[in-house]
Design an enzyme around this catalytic site. Structure first.
Site, PDB file in Angstrom:
ATOM      1  N   LYS A 164       0.826  -1.215   0.000  1.00  0.00           N
ATOM      2  CA  LYS A 164       0.000   0.000   0.000  1.00  0.00           C
ATOM      3  C   LYS A 164       0.862   1.268   0.000  1.00  0.00           C
ATOM      4  CE  LYS A 164      -4.199  -2.162   1.474  1.00  0.00           C
ATOM      5  NZ  LYS A 164      -3.666  -3.540   1.611  1.00  0.00           N
TER       6      LYS A 164
HETATM    7  C1  LIG Z   1      -4.235  -4.652   0.985  1.00  0.00           C
HETATM    8  C2  LIG Z   1      -3.407  -5.881   0.830  1.00  0.00           C
HETATM    9  C3  LIG Z   1      -3.732  -6.895  -0.093  1.00  0.00           C
HETATM   10  C4  LIG Z   1      -4.994  -6.839  -0.932  1.00  0.00           C
HETATM   11  O1  LIG Z   1      -4.949  -5.852  -1.916  1.00  0.00           O
HETATM   12  P1  LIG Z   1      -6.271  -5.345  -2.645  1.00  0.00           P
HETATM   13  O2  LIG Z   1      -5.879  -4.152  -3.396  1.00  0.00           O
HETATM   14  O3  LIG Z   1      -7.243  -5.022  -1.521  1.00  0.00           O
HETATM   15  O4  LIG Z   1      -6.779  -6.452  -3.491  1.00  0.00           O
HETATM   16  C5  LIG Z   1      -2.892  -7.973  -0.214  1.00  0.00           C
HETATM   17  N1  LIG Z   1      -1.777  -8.095   0.561  1.00  0.00           N
HETATM   18  C6  LIG Z   1      -1.441  -7.146   1.458  1.00  0.00           C
HETATM   19  C7  LIG Z   1      -0.226  -7.349   2.285  1.00  0.00           C
HETATM   20  C8  LIG Z   1      -2.224  -6.000   1.623  1.00  0.00           C
HETATM   21  O5  LIG Z   1      -1.879  -5.068   2.533  1.00  0.00           O
END
Ligand SMILES: *Cc1c(COP(=O)(O)O)cnc(C)c1O
Length: 473
Positions: free
Chosen positions: A113
């Site tokens: 993120k």
């Molecule tokens: C948020 C997240 C995901 C999922 O991603 P999306 O965009 O919600 O599909 C997968 N792995 C980690 C470590 C995350 O923080």
């Protein structure tokens, strides 16, 4: 470039106009009116560029109301080795034959993120400065999103953050990542309750439109278009680096994406729509398999709380996928009326909708395949990867790699997106390997710092009171 709503009833807007917004006024999500194409000659030209320059090239095709020189500065000061730990920003590592790992977890909070949130922080600060106004970002988090947001917005001018988290329910690492930030514009509120209580409070505060306007309340949630477009960049970079040895035009790669809210993989879809030669987008879920079911059957069925499992890949524990509407809009040939009927009426009334067989076939034509992985799969995959390749992957990445293996094709490199660092999940790694992962310096350093957090009862009025005492105006 104008942005339109998936429900077709909102006025088209420019990038800066939608930057600080969430949903479109008609309840839909914003998408660009068209996808700017990238052809083979452009890709060839980009091969020699560093990550930040490629990011600028892509973003400038979507953002035409920020002067080029300003946008370039925002992008090049965001994607630096100092912030992302390596000059490559998203380095590729070869695993077993045909499979590469693309590291998206080298940012400040050790999860993917950061890739988008860091840029969002820079864009927010820039746009608020331009408008000479302020923003109080209000959010609820169960872990990764909140800490990525706080690390992206800390110390930014004109922005204060009020992040609600469930008191005592986050992992020690997650708590330390948020609560040890010393910046005065970061406010951690540990709510006596569960994550849903936090989210309900955010919704209630945002629903008070008068309060929301008076206090300039905003969010940084996963439906924000700027976050999505920032993620398109690493698909392009992953493609260019994975094909560097044999850069024949049109050469294809596949991506495997650990998925929850469909945000990450939706950026892969956008990259593919722009013309990046992506063969397969392999959607991987954990036991919470809403999206695997959707890709396999064409039926989207939102789960209830009781049906949502707490797993060892917790950032994928979702009951509904908030970005899915963007893909479905494209899938339906941008038929806003049909999209509105599926995500408006049908989902509200029945908690589900089913595509027609012809529409369902389109999912595969858009490159999507899927699979689900379980706790036992994660343990096996983490162990195998450590033994074969000396690489310790986290639980979410393990879901991606498990499912990726079922979709390998000869001659097509498979890039598995690494979405978090193993060090964030020491318990599961210990279960798999008999020892915890080596904590990176960033985590060792914060272990003993004092925590800045206010414990607060789960009460809307108390949160509002806190905001009026500490918010910017
Ligand atoms: C948020 C997240 C995901 C999922 O991603 P999306 O965009 O919600 O599909 C997968 N792995 C980690 C470590 C995350 O923080």
């Amino acid at each position: 470039m104008k942005y339109v709503s998936t429900r077709g009833e909102a006025t088209p807007m420019s990038f800066s106009e939608i930057l600080l917004e969430g949903l479109a006024p008609d309840g839909g999500l914003y998408l660009p009116a068209s996808y700017p194409p990238i052809d083979a000659a452009t890709l060839t030209r980009w091969r020699a560029l560093p990550y930040a320059e490629i990011a600028f090239e892509i973003l400038s095709r979507y953002i035409d109301d920020i002067p080029s020189s300003d946008l370039r500065r925002l992008v090049t000061t965001t994607y630096t080795p100092a912030v992302f730990g390596t000059p490559e920003i998203t380095p590729l590592t070869a695993l077993e034959p045909g499979i590469l790992l693309q590291g998206l977890s080298n940012g400040p909070t050790l999860a993917f993120k950061d890739m988008a949130m860091q840029l969002l922080g820079a864009l927010f600060e820039y746009e608020l400065g331009r408008r000479a106004t302020v923003l109080n970002v209000l959010g609820a988090t169960s872990g990764d999103t909140g800490s990525a947001a706080e690390h992206a917005l800390r110390g930014r001018r004109g922005i204060a953050v009020f992040m609600l988290s469930p008191h005592g329910r986050m992992s020690p690492v997650q708590q330390a990542q948020m609560y040890t930030l010393p910046d005065p514009n970061i406010n951690n509120l540990a709510v006596e309750g569960v994550f849903d209580d936090c989210q309900d409070i955010v919704k209630a505060v945002s629903a008070d439109l008068d309060f929301k306007r008076r206090w300039h309340i905003g969010t940084v949630n996963s439906i924000n278009w700027a976050r999505l477009v920032a993620q398109v960049v690493y698909y392009v970079v992953g493609y260019l680096r994975a094909t560097a040895d044999d850069p024949a035009p049109g050469r294809e790669v596949s991506f495997a994406v650990p998925s929850g809210n469909f945000g990450n993989i939706c950026a892969g879809h956008v990259a593919r729509m722009m013309g990046l030669p992506i063969r397969r987008l392999v959607l991987a879920t954990n036991e919470n398999d809403v999206l695997d079911e959707f890709v396999r059957t064409g039926t989207y069925r939102v789960r209830g709380g009781a049906e949502t499992h707490a797993t060892s890949s917790p950032s994928m524990d979702i009951s509904k996928a908030s970005n899915l509407e963007r893909f479905v809009f494209d899938l339906l040939g941008r038929d806003a009326t049909r999209t509105r009927s599926l995500f408006g009426d049908q989902l509200h009334r029945h908690g589900r909708f089913a595509l027609t067989p012809a529409e369902h076939a389109g999912i595969h034509r858009h490159g999507f395949v899927s699979g689900r992985s379980t706790h036992a799969d994660r343990i096996t995959t983490i162990r195998q990867t450590a033994h074969c390749c000396g690489v310790i992957i986290d639980t979410h990445t393990a879901d991606g790699l498990t499912v990726a293996r079922d979709h390998l094709e000869p001659g097509i490199p498979m890039i598995v997106l690494e979405t978090a660092a193993a060090a964030k999940f020491p318990d599961t790694i210990t279960e798999a390997l008999g020892r915890p992962p080596e904590p990176p310096a960033a985590l060792r350093d914060i272990e003993n710092l004092p925590h800045r957090v206010t414990v607060i009862p789960g009460d809307v009025q108390l949160v509002k009171d806190h905001l009026t005492r500490h918010g910017l105006r």
